[in-house]
Design an enzyme around this catalytic site. Sequence first.
Site, PDB file in Angstrom:
ATOM      1  N   GLY A  58      29.709   6.852  12.132  1.00  0.00           N
ATOM      2  CA  GLY A  58      30.532   5.697  11.815  1.00  0.00           C
ATOM      3  C   GLY A  58      31.765   6.113  11.042  1.00  0.00           C
ATOM      4  CE1 TYR A 105      35.181  -1.927  17.665  1.00  0.00           C
ATOM      5  CE2 TYR A 105      34.220  -2.722  19.713  1.00  0.00           C
ATOM      6  CZ  TYR A 105      34.134  -1.941  18.565  1.00  0.00           C
ATOM      7  OH  TYR A 105      33.017  -1.177  18.333  1.00  0.00           O
ATOM      8  CG  MET A 142      34.175   2.077  19.423  1.00  0.00           C
ATOM      9  SD  MET A 142      34.126   2.839  17.782  1.00  0.00           S
ATOM     10  CE  MET A 142      34.847   4.443  18.134  1.00  0.00           C
ATOM     11  CG  ASP A 164      -2.003  -1.015   1.163  1.00  0.00           C
ATOM     12  OD1 ASP A 164      -2.204  -1.580   0.070  1.00  0.00           O
ATOM     13  OD2 ASP A 164      -2.632  -1.279   2.210  1.00  0.00           O
ATOM     14  CD  GLU A 192      34.409   5.310  14.196  1.00  0.00           C
ATOM     15  OE1 GLU A 192      35.378   4.901  13.528  1.00  0.00           O
ATOM     16  OE2 GLU A 192      33.426   4.621  14.427  1.00  0.00           O
TER      17      GLU A 192
END
Length: 614
Positions: A346, A456, A454, A317, A388
């Site tokens: 990001g 890692y 973060m 619709d 970042e």
Amino acid sequence: MAIPGSRRILAVLSALTAAAGLTLTAAHPSAAAGAVTATCTKTSDWGTGFEGSCTISNGTSASISSWKLEFDLPSGTAITSAWNTTQSHSGNHYTFANASWNGTVAAGASTSFGFDGSGSGWLSGCTVNGAACDGSGTPPGGGNDTQAPTAPSGLKSTGKTDTTVSLSWTASTDNVGVAGYDVYKGTTKATSVTGTSATVTGLTPKTAYSFTVKARDAAGNVSAASNAVSVTTDDSGGGNPPAGTKVMGYFTDWGIYQRNYHVRNIDTSGTASKLTTINYAFGNVTNGQCAVGDSYADYDRFYSAGESVDGTSDSWDNGALRGSFHQLQELKKKYPNIKVVWSFGGWTWSGGFTQAAQNPAAFADSCYKLLNDPRWAGLFDGIDIDWEYPNACGLSCDTSGFASFKNLLAAVRARFGSSQIVTAAITADATSGGKMDAADYAGAAQYVDWYNVMTYDYFGAWDAKGPTAPHSPLTSYDGIPIKEFNTTDTIAKLKGLGIPAGKLLLGIGFYGRGWTGVTQKAPGGTATGPAAGTYEQGIEDYRVLKSKCPATSVVAGTAYGLCGTDWWSYDTPSTIGGKMGYAKAQGLGGAFFWEMSGDTDNGELVTAIRSGLG
């Protein structure tokens, strides 16, 4: 949150223009007979930086058990990273000691370590084990250093969980210099460190242990033991202080394509029942405003009954909501406790924050209106800012100033109010003068419900030649390429800034990073480039790695394995359990992970997070 594989783009391209075969040798003759000597060379030089290598040669008639090389650099020249060694420096004076695996050098043999540097200068005043590198001098006290360091003092416990004990002590002194410390659990060496603190892991709940510490120097002399300290680990249900239980997972809009991971998989894998929050990644930041990232994935893709969360097909619709947004609405009906947050920026889209920071109020207003668009009104419970990096470099560089991050989040909180969730993904760079020092993370913390830290991607195959290193080390370890690149130092620095522990979520990667052309099993090996991955070189999902390259060892709380010539590091359910024990011991707010499609079909990793936090 970085898109895996795009976390860093290092300025290594300039090295490709360096003249082939370039070797600039330090002003030290070759090894002298009857002495331990060292020769250092520039293996590459691109004007503004260089790569170097030092070879320690044992010209004596007996094996040596350790080595330490020191030199000075001129102003404007610095060592930026090193491998196959432990590095420290005071001003322009640099010290390199052996790693745990390359301290022993047989008579007539040699060993090497490498390093990268910035600037155009070169070393001077080279000494090895206290003597001139060319063998023309002698170490203090004669031909060999035979004086042991003083015993460490003041050993005490600084924290504990059911499986870990944290210790600290007062530094030893030595006539030449202390190279490191060995921590003993009873008579068994539990760990080795270069600083004056350590965390012993893998302990048994509700068990008494006795710990001591010994110091050692580069010549292999070992001190007497410190005072003993007795610590009883907590009960398996204990922990002091209590940890938070937030579990947040990233769902990526692009995951519906090659990865074939959809909102329905969050339910069928059992992940939904273990989550408190979903971060939907990513919205774009452009023209100073929040914007949709992928309209087809977000709200247009048609889901059939068999693909949907509730077993009913989407509607064609005009104006009907489809795509992942509609599926998330259905998921929230089934799991009403789950909050959904839209994450913006990001790695790829953080460049837009520079313009947004020029008018934070206008940016915040655009985000609020987008999240509350009538087409999906009520879906989102808040916003995540993944910049970042503010006032530093990621894919692009930002120079908006130290206060820009704080000002942006202040405007977002003011527009969204106290009832909406406001979070931010932040750097884990704890180095002096690094990304954490570039922006006012402490001042901005008052405006967020929590930070996604973060912890890692500290290391990876963007350094194509290595050294191999776990990409998410919980602690430092002998031979770590950059000492502060580990979770413990990151969290300690953030807490030292005055940020409440309860506002920090520990980051877990549901993927591994790897190199190829590796022959050394232990970390610190050289490589020829990134290992092959399903979607991108140098990176692979846990769901693939658990069979492709089963982990056989653990370093600094992270698993690793050598499979053929491919070396991979990644977290397993077991290592995640250890990291959750750390999170509980530190009183953190919980944990988050990047990202859902990397887990197994039955959610092994998210189960480990949920079980570990309780």
